[in-house]
Design a protein around this motif. Structure first.
Motif, short mmCIF file in Angstrom:
data_model
loop_
_atom_site.label_atom_id
_atom_site.label_comp_id
_atom_site.label_asym_id
_atom_site.label_seq_id
_atom_site.Cartn_x
_atom_site.Cartn_y
_atom_site.Cartn_z
N GLN A 13 -2.03 3.88 0.07
CA GLN A 13 -3.32 3.54 -0.50
C GLN A 13 -4.06 2.62 0.46
O GLN A 13 -3.45 1.89 1.26
CB GLN A 13 -3.13 2.82 -1.85
N LYS A 14 -5.36 2.64 0.34
CA LYS A 14 -6.16 1.81 1.24
C LYS A 14 -6.02 0.33 0.89
O LYS A 14 -6.04 -0.54 1.76
CB LYS A 14 -7.63 2.25 1.15
N THR A 15 -5.89 0.05 -0.39
CA THR A 15 -5.78 -1.36 -0.81
C THR A 15 -4.39 -1.88 -0.49
O THR A 15 -3.39 -1.27 -0.90
CB THR A 15 -6.05 -1.48 -2.32
N ASN A 23 0.82 -1.21 0.00
CA ASN A 23 0.00 0.00 0.00
C ASN A 23 0.85 1.26 0.00
O ASN A 23 0.32 2.38 -0.06
CB ASN A 23 -0.94 0.01 1.21
#
Length: 1008
Positions: free
Chosen positions: A207-209, A189
């Motif tokens: 990033q959230k993912t 991430n």
């Protein structure tokens, strides 16, 4: 970029497994030139689902699947599973470090393949459930492993957790890449740069993912990161989306960039695609399967092949220097029968129908033909087996079914009626460029026939010659001579003066001739089915064998589908086993430069396959379901790289051996012993080696050298094993190397070992033995001398006694008879004869007395004594025998030593028992010859023979055999050699079978 995916059946880990990548190297160009080959369970893989691949520094390709790990050498897969120590068949990355140690990540374990077994190395923090994503070796030589629970470093035999980015010690880390700026770390991430000064910089924002940045790649010193929203380029300032098609990618995919800066992308929906360059406007689809396209990794190997880990197998992609056109791409509706090249015109494809498919401007178009009215095709098929073009530009075809056809414009006319008066069938067709006529072979005709505008007639020859069988195949050589063959395998020539002659270059062959082709030098090549190729040159009007090609020097087989010379004057040979290309680089002989097996071509060659070439220098090869266009410019400039080679096993006494019992050091993944020392009775070993080439190892050859045993490399052979039995003590260096067809020999690998001497051959043991032996020798020296002296004296006494016994036996008898003879001469008033007899008798006695004290005398003295004896006995017996004495050239009688009076008893036997009772001429012959060790004396008379003489001998004459017996014992003692019997008696017979004499052969040991 050197890791393989992990097979996990659910969640984002499964997605990550589909996307993990490994690298290597590849080759160029358009999609139609790519060849795909799939390896699956039928080839030895334990599972058709491949989740990752990796090529190690030795050249082996490692393949990870849900059923285990496989090692591929280019021909065979060697599989590793639970039985080989793998704690799990859920495999992750594979990596080889600079010490050639092979590291493997499996479900909840990391370890090393050593001696063909998996050795587990524990984690320092004892974490149980973890996944390994990647291995890395830093520039300082440290080994790191990235996992879902942090980063670990190998320390001794344990993995120790290390801290790189604060707060992310236990965070999933997919990959670390070391560059000149520092370490780029992908946490999924977020991507972070740890600079060389220890500071940190966030390169890709959070990033959230958790798998948004699912892989970092380094190609040609450039960094890229695969993201869910496309490929981005990385530098020390941040990441930047690529323009064009790569920047538009989304979702989960596998990305790889090869050394030609071409981008390969694989995903579930689109299969495998290629973007030729960043500026390309669109992807080229390499393959797309209708159901599942699950591509886990893409790598490039050191032989310039692309390897794709796919759901249905391991796919090898090559650009071999040829294009493949399936039958439907050519327009053919039936199986392809032939490829035809009319001079100066496009290539034509024949499929047995009344259509030819013309290849022009890189595409095929149909050329429909019309059958002439009242013409009929054999078997209703237009199958062309051979063809030629006449001087008017018309094409002539030899058709399957033994008929001729002529193509003018678009009209086909069958020529059956024009040769029917000669025979019902025609075989082959040729345009005779010297006579400017079409030539064919007609059944029942002994010679070729030629066409004269309206019909065929037999070629008129100026000489008569018997031709066995029927004419079958025709060929015109560069010198204008026509060659024709028969169904019996004979070859005949017809010169420009219509003189016919049988040709038997290299001796008569029983094999049928299948093809001819003219060599650029003016020679002619002849292909014999099952026997190989012969290159023949013309000497006056005769073909003379110049060289031969067969499987021993590069041919893939001995059954041929065609011969062709390309524009580079390279010889292409098509066989039922593949294609071989030979070149003559200014030398006397052709050498193999390239070959493609049926496996390489991924086809099945049949009798319908044909070889030809077009006006652009390309070589065409047809098959029932496709045609191939080869590009010689690419093939002949493509250097076949040498394979790698490794010693994979060493067996002691040809048995599997645990080498850890013999040495503390084992090398590499095979556990080959290092600094090996073996005892003197462990001196038989077997060595197994294997050539390695991911491009394939068909036709591989090996040669080896074992110093101390030979100074020369062994004869090349395909055998990958050699054994040495009962090696003498010493230090040995075994070297082996390999080559592929058309490649150089690779660098030799070395296996060194020592066989120690037995203790009794060591210096200390020899010194001890020398000391012990010294005092023993001193102790027995005098005793031994005394013993030898005593034996010598006894032996001499025995010889002297024997001599005296002989003299006591022989001399009184001889003296008594001689005195009686003298008395008889005096009584008969023959004083002159008596005086001569007394003189000779006195001379003989003097010689006997002078020699009586010697054990040996010269052969010259012995013969002089013998002559005196014969002369005395002649007087006494009242006849003078013919006496013949001869020597071989290598005898000097003065230098040869023999016992005294050795020959006299046998001469006496001849005189008294053989000749004295014989009527007519009386002869005695003595022949003396010699070899290196023996004198051979032959005494031969023409007397009455031993049988008659024995019957006539009185009781008073029975002493002679005793004299012979004593002489035999003397000779046995003198020779002291039981290998040859010293005296051999032979009875001589005339042609009627009656006795005619006696022959005695004496073997006397030569003394210096």
């Amino acid at each position: 970029m050197k890791y393989a995916g992990r097979f996990i059946a659910s969640g984002y880990l499964r997605l990550f497994a589909c996307l993990s990548i490994m690298v290597c190297v590849f080759q160029p160009l358009s999609s139609q030139s790519f060849q795909l080959k799939t390896f699956s369970t039928k080839d030895g893989l334990p599972s058709p689902y491949v989740v990752g691949t990796y090529q190690d520094k030795l050249g082996y390709l490692w393949v990870a699947s849900p059923n285990g790990l496989s090692r591929f050498d280019g021909k065979y897969f060697t599989n590793f599973g639970i039985a080989d120590g793998l704690p799990s068949t859920h495999l992750g990355p594979v990596f080889m470090d600079h010490l050639l140690r092979l590291w493997v990540g499996t479900g909840n374990a990391m370890g090393e393949i050593k001696a063909n077994r998996f050795i587990t190395y524990l984690l320092s923090d004892s974490v149980k459930n973890f996944v390994t994503y990647n291995f890395l070796q830093t520039r300082s030589g440290r080994i790191w492993a990235t996992t879902n629970v942090g980063i670990y470093e190998l320390q001794n035999i344990q993995w120790q957790k290390i801290k790189l980015y604060p707060g992310f010690d236990d965070h999933s880390c997919y990959k670390v890449i070391e560059t000149a700026e520092g370490l780029y770390i992908n946490y999924g991430n977020i991507v972070v740069l740890k600079k060389n000064d220890g500071s940190f910089q966030v390169i890709a924002p959070d990033q959230k993912t958790g798998y948004y940045y699912f892989n970092i790649h380094q190609f040609n010193n450039e960094l890229f990161v695969s993201t869910i929203n496309g490929i981005c380029k990385i530098n020390k300032d941040g990441i930047y989306p690529l323009k064009g098609e790569l920047g538009k990618l989304n979702g989960i995919y596998t990305f790889f960039r090869d050394l030609k800066n071409r981008s390969w992308v694989g995903n579930e929906n689109d299969g495998l695609r290629l973007l030729p360059s960043d500026s390309s406007s669109r992807f080229i689809t390499i393959y797309k399967k209708p159901e599942i396209n699950l591509i886990s990794s893409i790598i490039q190997d050191n032989k310039q092949n692309i390897w794709v880990a796919d759901f249905e197998g391991l796919i090898k992609i090559t650009e071999p220097g040829y294009a493949v056109y399936k039958a439907n791409e050519t327009g053919a509706r039936l199986p392809i029968r032939n490829v035809i090249h009319p001079p100066g015109k496009p290539m034509l494809v024949n499929d047995g129908s009344l259509s030819l498919y013309e290849f022009d401007n890189s595409r095929f178009s149909e050329k429909k033909l019309v059958l002439e009215k009242n013409s009929k095709l054999p078997y209703n098929d237009f199958i062309i087996d051979n063809y030629c073009t006449d001087d008017k530009g018309s094409l002539w075809f030899f058709l399957r079914g033994f008929e001729l056809a002529k193509l003018e414009g678009d009209t086909i006319s069958v020529q059956y009626k024009k040769y029917l008066h000669l025979g019902k069938e025609s075989f082959d067709v040729l345009f005779d460029s010297y006579r400017k006529k079409i030539t064919t072979a007609v059944s029942t005709q002994p010679f070729p026939c030629q066409y004269d505008d309206t019909g065929f007639s037999l070629l008129q020859l100026k000489n008569h010659i018997e031709v066995p069988g029927q004419v079958r195949k025709l060929h015109q050589c560069a010198n204008g001579f026509i060659l024709f063959t028969t169904d019996k395998g004979n070859i005949f020539s017809i010169d420009k003066n219509n003189q016919c002659k049988e040709q038997v270059p290299g001796g008569r062959s029983t094999s049928a001739v299948s093809w001819f082709v003219n060599d650029p030098s003016g020679d002619v090549w002849i292909a014999y089915s099952g026997s190989g190729l012969k290159r023949c040159s013309w000497q006056n009007d005769s073909l003379v064998l110049k060289e031969e090609l067969n499987p021993s020097n590069g041919l893939l087989g001995n059954y041929f589908i065609g011969l062709y010379f390309d524009t580079h004057q390279n010889l292409w040979v098509g066989t039922f086993s593949g294609i071989s290309v030979f070149a003559n680089k200014g030398g006397a002989e052709y050498k193999i430069i390239y070959s493609l097996t049926l496996s390489d071509l991924d086809v099945e060659i049949s009798e319908a396959s044909r070889l030809s070439g077009d006006s652009f220098g390309n070589v065409w090869l047809s098959f029932p379901d496709r045609v191939m266009r080869f590009y010689p410019d690419k093939i002949i400039t493509h250097k076949v790289s040498a394979p790698g080679i490794q010693i994979e096993n060493v067996k002691l006494d040809l048995q599997n051996t645990d080498w850890s019992q013999y040495t503390d050091s084992l090398s590499g993944i095979f556990g080959i012993p290092v600094h090996l020392q073996l005892s003197y009775n462990k001196n038989s070993i077997g060595i197994y080696f294997r050539g390695i080439s991911s491009a394939g190892t068909d036709g591989i050859q090996y040669t080896y050298l074992m110093d101390r045993l030979s100074d020369n490399w062994s004869t090349a052979s395909p055998s990958d094993f050699v054994s040495f039995v009962k090696l003498p003590p010493g230090k040995y260096n075994f070297k082996v190397k390999a080559k592929l067809t058309g490649s150089d020999w690779c660098e030799a690998v070395l296996f060194a070992f020592e066989i120690k001497k037995p203790f009794w051959e060591t210096w200390w043991f020899r010194l001890l033995i020398l000391a012990i032996a010294s005092w023993i020798i001193v102790f027995i020296f005098r005793y031994r001398i005394s013993q030898i002296k005593t034996k010598t004296e006894i032996k001499q006494q025995l010889l002297e006694l024997e001599m005296k016994a002989l003299k006591a036996q022989m001399n009184p008898h001889f003296v008594y008879n001689s005195l009686n003879s003298i008395q008889s001469l005096i009584a008969n008033d023959k004083p002159k004869e008596a005086t001569h007899y007394i003189s000779q008798f006195a001379k003989l006695l003097r010689q006997v007395l002078e020699q009586s004290e010697n054990n040996v005398i010269s052969l010259q003295n012995e013969l002089e004594t013998l002559k005196l004896y014969i002369s005395l006995e002649s007087l006494r017996l009242s006849f003078e025998p013919s006496f013949d004495l001869s020597f071989s050239g290598n005898i000097q009688p003065d230098n040869e030593k023999i016992p005294p009076l050795l020959l006299q008893p046998f001469v006496e036997n001849s005189l008294w028992h053989g000749l004295s009772r014989k009527e007519g001429e009386k002869k005695i012959a003595i022949r003396i010859s010699a070899n290196e060790d023996w004198l051979v004396c032959v005494i031969e008379d023409n007397g009455i023979g031993r049988e008659k003489a024995g019957a006539a001998t009185t009781a008073s004459q029975k002493h002679e055999p005793k004299a012979i017996e004593i002489t035999l014992r003397r000779l046995i003692g003198f020779n002291n050699d039981a290998s040859i019997h010293p005296v051999i008696f032979e009875d001589l017979h005339n042609p009627a079978g009656n006795p005619c004499g006696t022959k005695v052969t004496l073997h006397i040991k030569r003394k210096s």
